[in-house]
Scaffold this motif. Structure first.
Motif, PDB file in Angstrom:
ATOM      1  N   VAL A  19      16.571  76.450  -0.089  1.00 22.62           N
ATOM      2  CA  VAL A  19      17.559  75.489  -0.426  1.00 22.62           C
ATOM      3  C   VAL A  19      18.295  75.259   0.872  1.00 22.62           C
ATOM      4  CG1 VAL A  19      19.760  75.406  -1.392  1.00 22.62           C
ATOM      5  CG2 VAL A  19      18.081  76.397  -2.697  1.00 22.62           C
ATOM      6  N   GLY A  20      18.335  76.253   1.742  1.00 21.97           N
ATOM      7  CA  GLY A  20      19.212  75.941   3.177  1.00 21.97           C
ATOM      8  C   GLY A  20      18.369  75.113   3.987  1.00 21.97           C
ATOM      9  N   ASN A  21      16.980  75.178   3.747  1.00 22.26           N
ATOM     10  CA  ASN A  21      15.906  74.424   4.668  1.00 22.26           C
ATOM     11  C   ASN A  21      16.093  75.406   6.058  1.00 22.26           C
ATOM     12  OD1 ASN A  21      14.092  72.610   5.103  1.00 22.26           O
ATOM     13  ND2 ASN A  21      15.286  71.590   6.389  1.00 22.26           N
ATOM     14  N   ARG A  22      16.105  76.886   5.997  1.00 22.31           N
ATOM     15  CA  ARG A  22      16.161  77.514   7.214  1.00 22.31           C
ATOM     16  C   ARG A  22      15.324  78.921   7.072  1.00 22.31           C
ATOM     17  NH1 ARG A  22      22.442  77.892   6.254  1.00 22.31           N
ATOM     18  NH2 ARG A  22      22.481  78.970   4.060  1.00 22.31           N
ATOM     19  N   ILE A  23      15.261  79.392   8.192  1.00 22.72           N
ATOM     20  CA  ILE A  23      14.849  81.099   8.326  1.00 22.72           C
ATOM     21  C   ILE A  23      16.043  81.817   8.644  1.00 22.72           C
ATOM     22  CG2 ILE A  23      13.016  82.423   9.282  1.00 22.72           C
ATOM     23  CD1 ILE A  23      12.059  80.033   7.679  1.00 22.72           C
ATOM     24  N   GLY A  24      16.130  82.828   7.637  1.00 21.37           N
ATOM     25  CA  GLY A  24      17.160  83.990   8.058  1.00 21.37           C
ATOM     26  C   GLY A  24      16.838  85.173   8.806  1.00 21.37           C
ATOM     27  N   ARG A  25      17.592  85.794   9.394  1.00 22.13           N
ATOM     28  CA  ARG A  25      17.151  87.219   9.892  1.00 22.13           C
ATOM     29  C   ARG A  25      18.390  88.172   9.730  1.00 22.13           C
ATOM     30  NH1 ARG A  25      18.647  89.903  14.899  1.00 22.13           N
ATOM     31  NH2 ARG A  25      16.875  91.014  15.721  1.00 22.13           N
ATOM     32  N   VAL A  26      17.991  89.208   9.207  1.00 19.26           N
ATOM     33  CA  VAL A  26      18.917  90.191   8.998  1.00 19.26           C
ATOM     34  C   VAL A  26      18.672  91.416   9.855  1.00 19.26           C
ATOM     35  CG1 VAL A  26      19.940  91.927   7.412  1.00 19.26           C
ATOM     36  CG2 VAL A  26      18.939  89.712   6.467  1.00 19.26           C
ATOM     37  N   ALA A  27      19.608  91.483  10.972  1.00 16.64           N
ATOM     38  CA  ALA A  27      19.533  92.574  11.962  1.00 16.64           C
ATOM     39  C   ALA A  27      19.501  93.996  11.269  1.00 16.64           C
ATOM     40  CB  ALA A  27      20.373  92.342  13.332  1.00 16.64           C
ATOM     41  N   PRO A  28      19.119  95.121  12.225  1.00 19.13           N
ATOM     42  CA  PRO A  28      19.412  96.449  11.686  1.00 19.13           C
ATOM     43  C   PRO A  28      20.569  96.645  11.552  1.00 19.13           C
ATOM     44  CG  PRO A  28      17.706  96.256  13.461  1.00 19.13           C
ATOM     45  CD  PRO A  28      18.380  94.711  13.400  1.00 19.13           C
ATOM     46  N   ASP A  29      21.901  95.983  12.290  1.00 20.59           N
ATOM     47  CA  ASP A  29      23.033  96.389  11.770  1.00 20.59           C
ATOM     48  C   ASP A  29      23.774  95.531  10.684  1.00 20.59           C
ATOM     49  OD1 ASP A  29      23.313  93.969  13.140  1.00 20.59           O
ATOM     50  OD2 ASP A  29      24.659  94.581  14.613  1.00 20.59           O
ATOM     51  N   GLY A  30      23.069  94.705  10.150  1.00 20.71           N
ATOM     52  CA  GLY A  30      23.472  93.906   8.961  1.00 20.71           C
ATOM     53  C   GLY A  30      23.942  92.391   9.292  1.00 20.71           C
ATOM     54  N   LYS A  31      23.923  92.195  10.555  1.00 20.74           N
ATOM     55  CA  LYS A  31      24.235  90.858  10.863  1.00 20.74           C
ATOM     56  C   LYS A  31      23.392  89.607  10.436  1.00 20.74           C
ATOM     57  CE  LYS A  31      27.574  92.091  14.586  1.00 20.74           C
ATOM     58  NZ  LYS A  31      27.617  92.059  15.947  1.00 20.74           N
ATOM     59  N   ILE A  32      23.671  88.658   9.900  1.00 20.52           N
ATOM     60  CA  ILE A  32      22.700  87.740   9.419  1.00 20.52           C
ATOM     61  C   ILE A  32      22.679  86.423  10.508  1.00 20.52           C
ATOM     62  CG2 ILE A  32      22.087  86.032   7.592  1.00 20.52           C
ATOM     63  CD1 ILE A  32      22.813  88.532   5.923  1.00 20.52           C
ATOM     64  N   ALA A  33      21.501  86.000  10.888  1.00 16.71           N
ATOM     65  CA  ALA A  33      21.600  84.694  11.588  1.00 16.71           C
ATOM     66  C   ALA A  33      20.706  83.671  10.857  1.00 16.71           C
ATOM     67  CB  ALA A  33      21.499  84.899  13.129  1.00 16.71           C
ATOM     68  N   TYR A  34      20.771  82.543  11.269  1.00 17.00           N
ATOM     69  CA  TYR A  34      19.792  81.363  10.576  1.00 17.00           C
ATOM     70  C   TYR A  34      19.173  80.555  11.414  1.00 17.00           C
ATOM     71  CZ  TYR A  34      21.584  82.584   6.220  1.00 17.00           C
ATOM     72  OH  TYR A  34      22.104  83.243   4.811  1.00 17.00           O
ATOM     73  N   VAL A  35      17.922  80.149  11.466  1.00 16.99           N
ATOM     74  CA  VAL A  35      17.329  78.764  12.227  1.00 16.99           C
ATOM     75  C   VAL A  35      16.946  77.817  11.264  1.00 16.99           C
ATOM     76  CG1 VAL A  35      15.330  78.352  13.471  1.00 16.99           C
ATOM     77  CG2 VAL A  35      16.402  80.715  13.868  1.00 16.99           C
ATOM     78  N   THR A  36      17.826  76.945  11.692  1.00 18.07           N
ATOM     79  CA  THR A  36      17.481  75.537  10.784  1.00 18.07           C
ATOM     80  C   THR A  36      16.294  74.725  10.911  1.00 18.07           C
ATOM     81  OG1 THR A  36      20.196  75.343  10.409  1.00 18.07           O
ATOM     82  CG2 THR A  36      18.627  73.608   9.963  1.00 18.07           C
ATOM     83  N   LEU A  37      15.633  74.262  10.040  1.00 19.76           N
ATOM     84  CA  LEU A  37      14.412  73.581  10.366  1.00 19.76           C
ATOM     85  C   LEU A  37      14.615  72.179  10.710  1.00 19.76           C
ATOM     86  CD1 LEU A  37      12.091  75.353   7.675  1.00 19.76           C
ATOM     87  CD2 LEU A  37      12.797  75.921  10.023  1.00 19.76           C
ATOM     88  N   PRO A  38      13.662  71.635  11.449  1.00 18.61           N
ATOM     89  CA  PRO A  38      14.259  70.301  12.151  1.00 18.61           C
ATOM     90  C   PRO A  38      13.703  69.028  10.948  1.00 18.61           C
ATOM     91  CG  PRO A  38      12.043  71.017  12.900  1.00 18.61           C
ATOM     92  CD  PRO A  38      12.717  72.096  12.246  1.00 18.61           C
ATOM     93  N   HIS A  39      13.031  69.466   9.751  1.00 24.87           N
ATOM     94  CA  HIS A  39      12.679  68.351   9.034  1.00 24.87           C
ATOM     95  C   HIS A  39      13.324  68.957   7.562  1.00 24.87           C
ATOM     96  CE1 HIS A  39       9.521  66.978  11.591  1.00 24.87           C
ATOM     97  NE2 HIS A  39       9.039  68.345  11.808  1.00 24.87           N
ATOM     98  N   SER A  40      14.103  67.880   6.795  1.00 21.88           N
ATOM     99  CA  SER A  40      14.819  67.955   5.590  1.00 21.88           C
ATOM    100  C   SER A  40      14.017  68.290   4.513  1.00 21.88           C
ATOM    101  CB  SER A  40      15.604  66.794   5.428  1.00 21.88           C
ATOM    102  OG  SER A  40      14.823  65.611   5.341  1.00 21.88           O
ATOM    103  N   ASP A  41      12.653  68.055   4.677  1.00 26.30           N
ATOM    104  CA  ASP A  41      11.531  68.293   3.539  1.00 26.30           C
ATOM    105  C   ASP A  41      10.861  69.299   3.419  1.00 26.30           C
ATOM    106  OD1 ASP A  41      10.045  67.401   5.710  1.00 26.30           O
ATOM    107  OD2 ASP A  41       8.609  65.936   4.786  1.00 26.30           O
ATOM    108  N   SER A  42      11.202  70.513   4.366  1.00 30.20           N
ATOM    109  CA  SER A  42      10.405  71.375   4.730  1.00 30.20           C
ATOM    110  C   SER A  42       9.962  72.307   3.329  1.00 30.20           C
ATOM    111  CB  SER A  42      10.850  72.378   5.843  1.00 30.20           C
ATOM    112  OG  SER A  42      11.073  71.786   6.889  1.00 30.20           O
TER     113      SER A  42
END
Length: 320
Positions: A86-109
């Motif tokens: 839904v967010g058109n991105r890739i998420g990462r959960v670090a070992p300490d629980g912090k979450i970050a995202y990489v948004t993809l450049p194409h809206s239709d991914s």
């Protein structure tokens, strides 16, 4: 066929939820074994990522409520990574629980499957965009175009150090090198729709075919064999364990099959009302599976099953 995309930098996201705090509805969905020895799972129509120890202690981490965590994998950096359709991105959960995202450049991914690649990067499919993405652990993104209309879904790393992709809209399996060369192989059953995939102990990639009631095997050189379930059912999840067998869930059938590399099936009945869906193998050989009715199950290779039930609001250490 390798097409580089703009570099996308990950940015910090949500913080861990305090143990025991409710964060909305949840139904365990995709599951993976983390490098930390825990099991990690996404939540269908939920707003969190779950972490479970091999002893059943659990904790949940909230994600951006505007997104949806679909598939999940253990990354080479010790974090777990997930696709957010839904967010058109890739998420990462670090070992300490912090979450970050990489948004993809194409809206239709339409990011779907994700796996750790043989080159130390994360690889994922873009089901709607007909692309394969490669993401470094520091957030640098590049993409590979596939033929239009292929619908790349699940992805795994093969024994040949290539990526193998289920193209569910055209009934093909694609082999993709890390340099971007693509070769496609047709499966045997029309409209079989290859779904979940795993690397088997025989060096082949195995996949489920929910629409055909079969599982398939494709060798590194592209030779395909298919095996029908012993009884009617819809196979979905598949994993390979240290016992060198494949383990397959059959949704709405209260059974998990053990399948030898030669295609011999053994049925293991599940508890009443069990709904085994996605499945993964832990390093000790036990099988862990999710159930959309709010449970995660643990199964030994001799068939002993224990289910862990999650209430709503969430509470810890609830076993059955």
């Amino acid at each position: 066929m390798n097409q580089a995309a703009a570099v996308a930098a990950a940015t910090p996201g949500a913080k861990p939820t305090p143990t025991g705090a409710p964060i909305g509805t949840h139904a365990p969905y995709a599951i993976t074994a983390g490098l930390d020895g825990n099991l990690w799972f996404t939540e269908f129509q939920g707003d969190g990522i779950g972490r479970m120890t091999p002893y059943g202690a659990t904790k949940r981490f909230p994600i951006d409520p505007d997104g949806f965590a679909e598939r999940i994998t253990a990354g080479p950096d010790g974090a777990v990574w997930f696709t957010d359709t839904v967010g058109n991105r890739i998420g990462r959960v670090a070992p300490d629980g912090k979450i970050a995202y990489v948004t993809l450049p194409h809206s239709d991914s339409g990011p779907a499957g994700i796996t750790a690649g043989p080159d130390g990067n994360l690889w994922f499919t873009e089901h709607s965009g007909n692309r394969i993405g490669r993401l470094t652990t520091t957030g640098t993104l590049s993409e590979i175009n596939l033929p239009k209309g292929t619908g790349p879904a699940e992805i795994v790393t093969g024994s040949d150090r290539n990526l193998w992709v289920a193209e569910d809209t055209v009934d093909r399996i694609a082999r993709v090198t890390t340099s971007g060369n693509v070769k496609e192989f047709q499966i045997l059953t029309p409209h079989g729709q290859p779904a979940m995939m795993t690397l088997g102990s025989d060096g082949s990639v195995w996949f489920t075919q929910p629409q055909a009631g079969k599982i398939g095997r494709i060798t590194p050189d592209g030779f395909v064999t298919e095996f029908s379930l012993p009884a009617a059912g819809v196979p979905l999840g598949i994993t390979s364990s240290v016992d060198k067998n494949l383990w397959v869930t059959v949704i709405r059938a209260q059974v998990i099959y053990r399948v030898t590399p030669g295609g011999e099936f053994t049925a293991f009945p599940m508890p009443a009302k069990s709904m085994a869906t996605f499945i993964t193998a832990a390093p000790d050989g036990t099988l862990w599976f999710t159930e959309p009715n709010g449970r995660v199950g643990r199964m030994t290779t001799d068939g002993y099953v224990r289910e862990y039930v999650f209430s709503n609001p969430y509470s810890e250490h609830v076993g059955k």
